[in-house]
Design a protein around this motif. Structure first.
Motif, PDB file in Angstrom:
ATOM      1  N   GLU A 192     -12.988  18.793  34.058  1.00 26.19           N
ATOM      2  CA  GLU A 192     -11.552  18.841  34.365  1.00 26.19           C
ATOM      3  C   GLU A 192     -11.134  17.594  35.146  1.00 26.19           C
ATOM      4  OE1 GLU A 192      -9.397  20.826  33.265  1.00 26.19           O
ATOM      5  OE2 GLU A 192     -10.377  22.720  32.742  1.00 26.19           O
ATOM      6  N   ALA A 193     -12.005  17.128  36.037  1.00 26.58           N
ATOM      7  CA  ALA A 193     -11.702  15.914  36.805  1.00 26.58           C
ATOM      8  C   ALA A 193     -11.501  14.735  35.859  1.00 26.58           C
ATOM      9  CB  ALA A 193     -12.828  15.628  37.795  1.00 26.58           C
ATOM     10  N   MET A 219     -18.641   8.626  46.905  1.00 26.09           N
ATOM     11  CA  MET A 219     -18.486  10.046  46.565  1.00 26.09           C
ATOM     12  C   MET A 219     -17.795  10.208  45.218  1.00 26.09           C
ATOM     13  SD  MET A 219     -18.561  13.297  46.871  1.00 26.09           S
ATOM     14  CE  MET A 219     -19.542  13.208  48.363  1.00 26.09           C
ATOM     15  N   LYS A 220     -18.393  11.022  44.381  1.00 29.92           N
ATOM     16  CA  LYS A 220     -17.853  11.230  43.036  1.00 29.92           C
ATOM     17  C   LYS A 220     -16.485  11.922  43.115  1.00 29.92           C
ATOM     18  CE  LYS A 220     -19.028  11.301  38.522  1.00 29.92           C
ATOM     19  NZ  LYS A 220     -18.324  10.149  37.981  1.00 29.92           N
ATOM     20  N   TYR A 221     -15.558  11.468  42.278  1.00 27.50           N
ATOM     21  CA  TYR A 221     -14.206  12.050  42.210  1.00 27.50           C
ATOM     22  C   TYR A 221     -13.448  11.974  43.529  1.00 27.50           C
ATOM     23  CZ  TYR A 221     -16.158  13.554  37.864  1.00 27.50           C
ATOM     24  OH  TYR A 221     -16.772  13.549  36.659  1.00 27.50           O
ATOM     25  N   LEU A 222     -13.611  10.858  44.215  1.00 26.18           N
ATOM     26  CA  LEU A 222     -12.798  10.617  45.396  1.00 26.18           C
ATOM     27  C   LEU A 222     -12.136   9.254  45.196  1.00 26.18           C
ATOM     28  CD1 LEU A 222     -12.461  12.551  47.724  1.00 26.18           C
ATOM     29  CD2 LEU A 222     -13.998  11.140  49.057  1.00 26.18           C
ATOM     30  N   LEU A 271      -8.020  12.518  35.162  1.00 22.63           N
ATOM     31  CA  LEU A 271      -7.967  11.056  35.292  1.00 22.63           C
ATOM     32  C   LEU A 271      -7.459  10.420  34.006  1.00 22.63           C
ATOM     33  CD1 LEU A 271     -11.298  10.498  37.245  1.00 22.63           C
ATOM     34  CD2 LEU A 271      -9.015   9.838  38.045  1.00 22.63           C
ATOM     35  N   ARG A 313      -9.514  20.414  38.528  1.00 21.81           N
ATOM     36  CA  ARG A 313     -10.940  20.236  38.810  1.00 21.81           C
ATOM     37  C   ARG A 313     -11.438  21.239  39.856  1.00 21.81           C
ATOM     38  NH1 ARG A 313      -8.206  16.106  41.247  1.00 21.81           N
ATOM     39  NH2 ARG A 313      -8.778  15.373  43.330  1.00 21.81           N
ATOM     40  N   VAL A 314     -10.513  21.851  40.600  1.00 23.81           N
ATOM     41  CA  VAL A 314     -10.929  22.873  41.569  1.00 23.81           C
ATOM     42  C   VAL A 314     -10.188  24.203  41.360  1.00 23.81           C
ATOM     43  CG1 VAL A 314     -10.976  23.503  44.005  1.00 23.81           C
ATOM     44  CG2 VAL A 314     -11.696  21.209  43.312  1.00 23.81           C
ATOM     45  N   GLU A 355     -12.046   7.549  42.539  1.00 22.06           N
ATOM     46  CA  GLU A 355     -11.305   7.533  41.276  1.00 22.06           C
ATOM     47  C   GLU A 355      -9.851   7.963  41.477  1.00 22.06           C
ATOM     48  OE1 GLU A 355     -14.226   8.919  41.769  1.00 22.06           O
ATOM     49  OE2 GLU A 355     -15.530   8.818  40.015  1.00 22.06           O
ATOM     50  N   PHE A 356      -9.640   8.868  42.447  1.00 14.00           N
ATOM     51  CA  PHE A 356      -8.296   9.380  42.678  1.00 14.00           C
ATOM     52  C   PHE A 356      -7.539   8.585  43.741  1.00 14.00           C
ATOM     53  CE2 PHE A 356     -10.310  12.880  40.459  1.00 14.00           C
ATOM     54  CZ  PHE A 356      -9.297  13.335  39.627  1.00 14.00           C
ATOM     55  N   THR A 381     -15.998  25.797  43.185  1.00 13.50           N
ATOM     56  CA  THR A 381     -16.864  24.738  42.688  1.00 13.50           C
ATOM     57  C   THR A 381     -15.990  23.670  42.044  1.00 13.50           C
ATOM     58  OG1 THR A 381     -17.033  25.920  40.606  1.00 13.50           O
ATOM     59  CG2 THR A 381     -18.794  26.282  42.188  1.00 13.50           C
ATOM     60  N   LEU A 382     -16.503  22.443  41.998  1.00  8.92           N
ATOM     61  CA  LEU A 382     -15.762  21.359  41.347  1.00  8.92           C
ATOM     62  C   LEU A 382     -16.158  21.314  39.873  1.00  8.92           C
ATOM     63  CD1 LEU A 382     -14.206  18.463  42.289  1.00  8.92           C
ATOM     64  CD2 LEU A 382     -16.342  17.639  41.324  1.00  8.92           C
ATOM     65  N   LYS A 383     -15.134  21.152  38.989  1.00  5.89           N
ATOM     66  CA  LYS A 383     -15.418  21.116  37.558  1.00  5.89           C
ATOM     67  C   LYS A 383     -15.290  19.683  37.048  1.00  5.89           C
ATOM     68  CE  LYS A 383     -13.632  25.483  38.303  1.00  5.89           C
ATOM     69  NZ  LYS A 383     -13.300  25.395  39.739  1.00  5.89           N
ATOM     70  N   PHE A 424      -5.540  16.559  46.977  1.00  5.29           N
ATOM     71  CA  PHE A 424      -5.217  15.878  48.231  1.00  5.29           C
ATOM     72  C   PHE A 424      -5.267  14.354  48.149  1.00  5.29           C
ATOM     73  CE2 PHE A 424      -6.900  19.942  50.184  1.00  5.29           C
ATOM     74  CZ  PHE A 424      -5.648  20.407  50.521  1.00  5.29           C
ATOM     75  N   GLU A 425      -5.680  13.805  47.015  1.00  7.45           N
ATOM     76  CA  GLU A 425      -5.805  12.350  46.937  1.00  7.45           C
ATOM     77  C   GLU A 425      -4.462  11.749  46.520  1.00  7.45           C
ATOM     78  OE1 GLU A 425      -8.365  10.955  48.187  1.00  7.45           O
ATOM     79  OE2 GLU A 425      -9.284  12.916  48.465  1.00  7.45           O
TER      80      GLU A 425
END
Ligand code: SF4
Lengths: 76, 364
Positions: free
Chosen positions: A57-58, B1-4, A62, B250-251, B6-7, A52-54, B221-222
């Protein structure tokens, strides 16, 4: 072979989740990630969710990058 | 797409690139990525162009199809030609040339081969075709093997009996050890695979930092993920403080996916395994546990396999070890291209030769 794009969970029925990716609906097996919940994002590989994505943490990652980059700007 | 997006921030990428230059100073740094999706991302986003000359990126054996030796493929082809056997596989195996034929060529001559997206689809085919022996080609790293373990478990729980796998799984950390010990490559740090690490966690890389003093960073991967991980590696190398760090929090977690690990060890056990280019590496493969032998196509469906022949002139073996870049192969872009691949590194989209061809091209 790895899909880097996280997919959002719409619905869960037993060990199958319906996810949305680029507007398309898809079924994925969640037996490897039984903790998955509706509304969360999954990382999918070969028809299975592997993690799952957290989001917290993302955000943290950043923030860290922005700090490192700011240091670069100041000439450190 | 969220968190794409941004990276992929270009402004941040530029700043991280500056910071890498500053931290690396004049030190010569050679970092290897061992994941085909990283290889593709590095070319696609032009990461090499953002690095100073003394920071070098080397592509390792990141493509499971590419490291699968011809003998495995020849057995798959032989199985597909046998009466009442249906071979199922992920798409990227179809066009890989074996000693005398690819699965695609065998199919054109009447062999039974079907492409599937998930091993569960292969299980479904076994249920729908009780008179056939359905074999799934179990190729892939630690990201893929749990999905096959889950499928084998499902077959054991609810049948049917006519589902088999041809085990060809590989483990990444033993290969990293072999690559580290090869002085000719001269690796100073590893960009660790994102989704392999999501499964296995950080612990399996620890020996690299502790016994070999090689720092490791698990990276997403980004473009920002990759730049940030290069920066983290450069800092550890310059400071002489190797460790295993995680940029892809995050993963991937410290412990990895414990459910998947449990299922893996219930289904498979480590075994010595042959890698194209790298040779036999101790403990680098997975075989089915003895109690699951009835699911092993190699044991249960005897076939005569042709003697192995290598592809003449193909330098895939050296490409996979990071010893040469694809254009150093005399066949690259000429006799060998994605339309007519001679070696496996040109077939799979994440193979080094195919990724180089797509994003860098032929003329240099
Ligand atoms: S360019 Fe083709 S022949 Fe040369 S190493 Fe790559 S796959 Fe082999």
């Amino acid at each position: 072979m790895c899909l880097a794009v996280p997919m959002k969970v719409e619905q869960i029925q037993g060990s199958i989740a319906v996810v949305i990716s680029a507007g398309m609906k898809m079924q994925v097996d969640i037996s490897l990630t039984p903790e998955a919940r509706v509304g969360e994002y999954l990382i999918v590989h070969a028809g299975f969710a592997i993690e799952t994505l957290k989001p917290a943490e993302a955000e943290e990652t950043l923030k860290l990058m922005a700090e490192m980059a700011a240091l670069a700007e100041d000439g450190d | 797409m969220k968190y794409l997006e941004e990276f992929r921030n270009q402004d941040l990428a530029q700043k991280l690139s500056l910071k890498i230059r500053e931290v690396a100073g004049k030190d010569r740094i050679s970092l290897m990525e061992v994941c085909g999706t990283h290889t593709m991302a590095i070319h696609k986003f032009g990461i090499k162009g953002l690095l100073p000359e003394n920071v070098r990126l080397i592509s390792g054996p990141g493509c499971p199809v590419c490291v699968t030796p011809n003998a495995y493929l020849d057995r798959a082809v032989a199985l597909s030609r046998k009466e009442k056997v249906l071979v199922t596989t992920f798409g990227d195996m179809l066009r890989v040339p074996g000693s005398s034929a690819s699965l695609e060529q065998a199919r054109a001559q009447g062999a039974a081969v079907r492409m599937v997206y998930s091993p569960m689809d292969a299980l479904k085919l076994a249920r729908e075709n009780p008179d056939l022996q359905v074999v799934f080609l179990a190729v892939g790293f630690e990201t893929t093997s749990p999905t096959i373990a889950a499928t084998v478990a499902e077959a054991e729980n609810r049948g049917p009996d006519n589902f088999f796998i041809l085990p060809g799984h590989k483990l990444i950390p033993p290969a990293m050890k072999a690559l580290t010990e090869n002085q000719k490559i001269g690796i100073s740090g590893f960009i660790c695979p994102a989704h392999v690490s999501a499964i296995i966690g950080l612990e399996p890389y620890r020996f690299l930092a502790e016994d070999y003093r090689i720092p490791c960073v698990v990276a997403g991967f980004e473009p920002l993920d990759i730049l940030q991980s290069i920066l983290m590696l450069a800092e550890m190398i310059v400071a002489g403080k190797p460790a295993v760090l995680n940029e892809y929090r995050r993963v991937a977690t410290e412990a990895g996916n414990v459910n998947a690990q449990k299922l893996l060890s219930k289904t498979f056990e480590p075994t010595d395994s042959e890698w194209r280019g790298l040779g036999e590496i101790p403990g680098s493969g997975l075989r089915l546990r003895p109690e699951l032998a009835r699911r092993d196509a190699e044991k249960m469906i005897p076939v005569k396999v042709e003697p192995t022949r290598e592809h003449k002139g193909c330098r895939c073996g050296e490409v996979l070890q990071g010893l040469i870049e694809p254009p150093a192969c005399p066949l690259y872009g000429k006799a060998c291209n994605p339309e007519k691949p001679i070696g496996p590194c040109m077939v799979s989209s994440e193979g080094s030769c195919a990724a180089f061809y797509k994003y860098v091209g032929v003329a240099r």
